[in-house]
Structures are given as structure tokens and as C-alpha cells.
Motif scaffolding. Sequence first.
Motif, PDB file in Angstrom:
ATOM      1  N   GLU A 139       0.820  -1.212   0.000  1.00  0.00           N
ATOM      2  CA  GLU A 139       0.000   0.000   0.000  1.00  0.00           C
ATOM      3  C   GLU A 139       0.854   1.262   0.000  1.00  0.00           C
ATOM      4  OE1 GLU A 139      -4.090  -1.495   2.213  1.00  0.00           O
ATOM      5  OE2 GLU A 139      -2.473  -0.620   3.438  1.00  0.00           O
ATOM      6  N   ARG A 140       1.946   1.226   0.726  1.00  0.00           N
ATOM      7  CA  ARG A 140       2.843   2.383   0.790  1.00  0.00           C
ATOM      8  C   ARG A 140       3.491   2.642  -0.573  1.00  0.00           C
ATOM      9  NH1 ARG A 140       4.884   1.206   5.390  1.00  0.00           N
ATOM     10  NH2 ARG A 140       6.426  -0.261   4.576  1.00  0.00           N
ATOM     11  N   ILE A 141       3.987   1.597  -1.210  1.00  0.00           N
ATOM     12  CA  ILE A 141       4.627   1.755  -2.516  1.00  0.00           C
ATOM     13  C   ILE A 141       3.612   2.190  -3.565  1.00  0.00           C
ATOM     14  CG2 ILE A 141       5.830   0.543  -4.381  1.00  0.00           C
ATOM     15  CD1 ILE A 141       7.126  -1.216  -2.229  1.00  0.00           C
ATOM     16  N   ALA A 142       2.407   1.603  -3.524  1.00  0.00           N
ATOM     17  CA  ALA A 142       1.360   1.962  -4.492  1.00  0.00           C
ATOM     18  C   ALA A 142       0.997   3.438  -4.366  1.00  0.00           C
ATOM     19  CB  ALA A 142       0.126   1.095  -4.277  1.00  0.00           C
ATOM     20  N   ALA A 143       0.851   3.906  -3.134  1.00  0.00           N
ATOM     21  CA  ALA A 143       0.502   5.316  -2.916  1.00  0.00           C
ATOM     22  C   ALA A 143       1.586   6.228  -3.478  1.00  0.00           C
ATOM     23  CB  ALA A 143       0.301   5.586  -1.428  1.00  0.00           C
ATOM     24  N   ASP A 144       2.844   5.865  -3.261  1.00  0.00           N
ATOM     25  CA  ASP A 144       3.955   6.677  -3.770  1.00  0.00           C
ATOM     26  C   ASP A 144       4.030   6.618  -5.291  1.00  0.00           C
ATOM     27  OD1 ASP A 144       4.647   7.398  -1.194  1.00  0.00           O
ATOM     28  OD2 ASP A 144       6.149   5.819  -0.974  1.00  0.00           O
ATOM     29  N   LEU A 145       3.771   5.443  -5.859  1.00  0.00           N
ATOM     30  CA  LEU A 145       3.783   5.297  -7.314  1.00  0.00           C
ATOM     31  C   LEU A 145       2.696   6.160  -7.951  1.00  0.00           C
ATOM     32  CD1 LEU A 145       4.511   3.960 -10.031  1.00  0.00           C
ATOM     33  CD2 LEU A 145       2.956   2.082  -9.399  1.00  0.00           C
ATOM     34  N   PHE A 146       1.483   6.100  -7.415  1.00  0.00           N
ATOM     35  CA  PHE A 146       0.375   6.854  -7.995  1.00  0.00           C
ATOM     36  C   PHE A 146       0.599   8.362  -7.848  1.00  0.00           C
ATOM     37  CE2 PHE A 146      -2.389   2.971  -6.851  1.00  0.00           C
ATOM     38  CZ  PHE A 146      -2.025   2.349  -8.038  1.00  0.00           C
ATOM     39  N   LYS A 147       1.179   8.767  -6.745  1.00  0.00           N
ATOM     40  CA  LYS A 147       1.488  10.186  -6.535  1.00  0.00           C
ATOM     41  C   LYS A 147       2.519  10.674  -7.558  1.00  0.00           C
ATOM     42  CE  LYS A 147       3.169  13.427  -3.015  1.00  0.00           C
ATOM     43  NZ  LYS A 147       3.666  13.539  -1.603  1.00  0.00           N
ATOM     44  N   GLU A 148       3.560   9.867  -7.764  1.00  0.00           N
ATOM     45  CA  GLU A 148       4.592  10.206  -8.747  1.00  0.00           C
ATOM     46  C   GLU A 148       4.009  10.222 -10.156  1.00  0.00           C
ATOM     47  OE1 GLU A 148       8.952   8.544  -9.005  1.00  0.00           O
ATOM     48  OE2 GLU A 148       7.626   7.203 -10.152  1.00  0.00           O
ATOM     49  N   TRP A 149       3.198   9.235 -10.463  1.00  0.00           N
ATOM     50  CA  TRP A 149       2.571   9.119 -11.782  1.00  0.00           C
ATOM     51  C   TRP A 149       1.713  10.344 -12.072  1.00  0.00           C
ATOM     52  CZ3 TRP A 149       0.192   3.730 -13.357  1.00  0.00           C
ATOM     53  CH2 TRP A 149      -0.123   3.742 -14.726  1.00  0.00           C
ATOM     54  N   GLU A 150       0.907  10.729 -11.090  1.00  0.00           N
ATOM     55  CA  GLU A 150       0.041  11.900 -11.236  1.00  0.00           C
ATOM     56  C   GLU A 150       0.862  13.155 -11.489  1.00  0.00           C
ATOM     57  OE1 GLU A 150      -3.363  13.597 -11.807  1.00  0.00           O
ATOM     58  OE2 GLU A 150      -3.590  11.721 -10.674  1.00  0.00           O
ATOM     59  N   SER A 151       1.952  13.297 -10.761  1.00  0.00           N
ATOM     60  CA  SER A 151       2.815  14.471 -10.917  1.00  0.00           C
ATOM     61  C   SER A 151       3.469  14.501 -12.296  1.00  0.00           C
ATOM     62  CB  SER A 151       3.887  14.459  -9.828  1.00  0.00           C
ATOM     63  OG  SER A 151       4.808  15.510 -10.010  1.00  0.00           O
ATOM     64  N   GLU A 152       3.906  13.353 -12.765  1.00  0.00           N
ATOM     65  CA  GLU A 152       4.592  13.290 -14.063  1.00  0.00           C
ATOM     66  C   GLU A 152       3.627  13.516 -15.226  1.00  0.00           C
ATOM     67  OE1 GLU A 152       8.257  10.319 -12.753  1.00  0.00           O
ATOM     68  OE2 GLU A 152       6.505   9.499 -13.795  1.00  0.00           O
ATOM     69  N   ILE A 153       2.369  13.128 -15.043  1.00  0.00           N
ATOM     70  CA  ILE A 153       1.375  13.403 -16.086  1.00  0.00           C
ATOM     71  C   ILE A 153       1.263  14.900 -16.331  1.00  0.00           C
ATOM     72  CG2 ILE A 153      -1.115  13.397 -16.574  1.00  0.00           C
ATOM     73  CD1 ILE A 153      -1.243  10.618 -15.325  1.00  0.00           C
ATOM     74  N   GLY A 154       1.374  15.667 -15.259  1.00  0.00           N
ATOM     75  CA  GLY A 154       1.279  17.119 -15.382  1.00  0.00           C
ATOM     76  C   GLY A 154       2.373  17.734 -16.233  1.00  0.00           C
ATOM     77  N   SER A 155       3.492  17.023 -16.395  1.00  0.00           N
ATOM     78  CA  SER A 155       4.606  17.561 -17.184  1.00  0.00           C
ATOM     79  C   SER A 155       4.548  17.135 -18.651  1.00  0.00           C
ATOM     80  CB  SER A 155       5.936  17.115 -16.576  1.00  0.00           C
ATOM     81  OG  SER A 155       6.091  15.710 -16.700  1.00  0.00           O
TER      82      SER A 155
END
Length: 230
Positions: free
Chosen positions: A121-137
Motif C-alpha cells: 500500500e505504501r509503494i502503491a501510494a507513492d507510485l500513484f502520486k509520482e505518476w500523477e505528478s509526471e502526467i502534469g509535465s
Amino acid sequence: MTDIDSRQSNSASSLRHSGAIRVAVLITAVFILVVGCQTTYYALWEKVGKEKRHLLKDNVEQVGEEQAEASEQFATVVERIKAMYGFDGGELEDVYEKLSQDYRACEERADAVRDRIDNVERIAADLFKEWESEIGSIENVKLKSKSRASLQDTRSRFARLQRSMRGAESSMDPVLNNLRDYVLYLKHNLNAQAVSSLRKEVADIETEVSALIQDMNRSIKEADAFVKTL
């Protein structure tokens, strides 16, 4: 030594060195994860080519492995309990000692499952947060839209997996409680008559363990399906 032998020796040495680096990174990463510095944990794994997606996949697979091992241990306890019937005296004492050890092993397996799910759950949350941020770029509108759709789909599939994992995890608690009560009662009343008087409780435990194993198997299948599409 020939040139071929020399090259083979150098290659073997290089592989051993690479393997040693990976082991060192793994040990260090596990230590860092335990003490709670996620950023450094991810940075270390990136040095050997493992991104968050790879780590999530690995840990989901390990959840399945932990659940399978826990299922086997719970099944072993049931068989140990059933084996107590027909024994008496010193033999009964020996079987009880093994049962007590098996119960403690169940607790350890259950803790391992919980810890692994927490890590997923911890890794998934970090992955989705990073993914969301990178989509913005991403500037290309079409690619941005496709990436966002992929993220939403992965989140949805992970939510199903998460419900399945946590559901199986919650099924362990009542089984562990009943096993603990059973083991403690026998500790205070270790005789053939006491064992015989608990047949209904044994039947209930067997039913609960069977249901738990089914929950575990469903969660394992869900994990396998998630990994295949990650």
C-alpha cells in the motif's frame, strides 16, 4: 591461461560483483524501509534499475507468497489439533508442545502478511502520486490523456486487489483468537477428557480455517491478475 579462459574468468568475476552489489542494495534498502526513509529507499533501488512500478510488482507477488505460506501453516495447525485425539499421557504432552509451536508460527506468518500488505500500500501510494505528478509535465494532449486513463485503470485494479488483501487479512484475526483460546485452554487442562470435550470447538476452527484459506486463495488470484497487467 588462454584468452577465452581469461574472458570467462573476468565475466564470472563481473557477475559475482554485480550480484554482491544487488545483495548489498537489498540489505540496505530493507534497513532503510524499516527505519522509514522512503525517498532513500527508492533511490537505492533505482541505482539497480528498479522503479516504483517494479517494486510494487515484486511486493504484490510476495504478498501472494506470504499468504500461501500462511495458509499452509494454518492448515498444519488444524491437522495438529486433529492429531491430538487418540493420544494420552506423555504422548499428548508432546503433541501439545508441537501444537503450541505451530500456533506461534501462525502468528508470525500472519504478521508477515500484514507487514507485506502495508508495504504494498505504501509503494502503491507513492507510485500513484509520482505518476500523477509526471502526467502534469506531459505537453502532448493525447499522450497525457492516455497516461491519465492508464493511471485511473491501474488505481481501480489496485483498489480491487487492496480490498481482497485486507479482506483475507481480517479473516486471520478471529481464527488466531480461537486458536489462542484453544491452545491456552489445553495448557491448563491437558488430558484426554479435556481434548475430547472440545470436538465442537475443533470443528468450528476447522471451518474457519477452511474459509480463511479460500479468502487467501482469492487474494492470491487477485494478486496474480494485477501483476500480469501492471
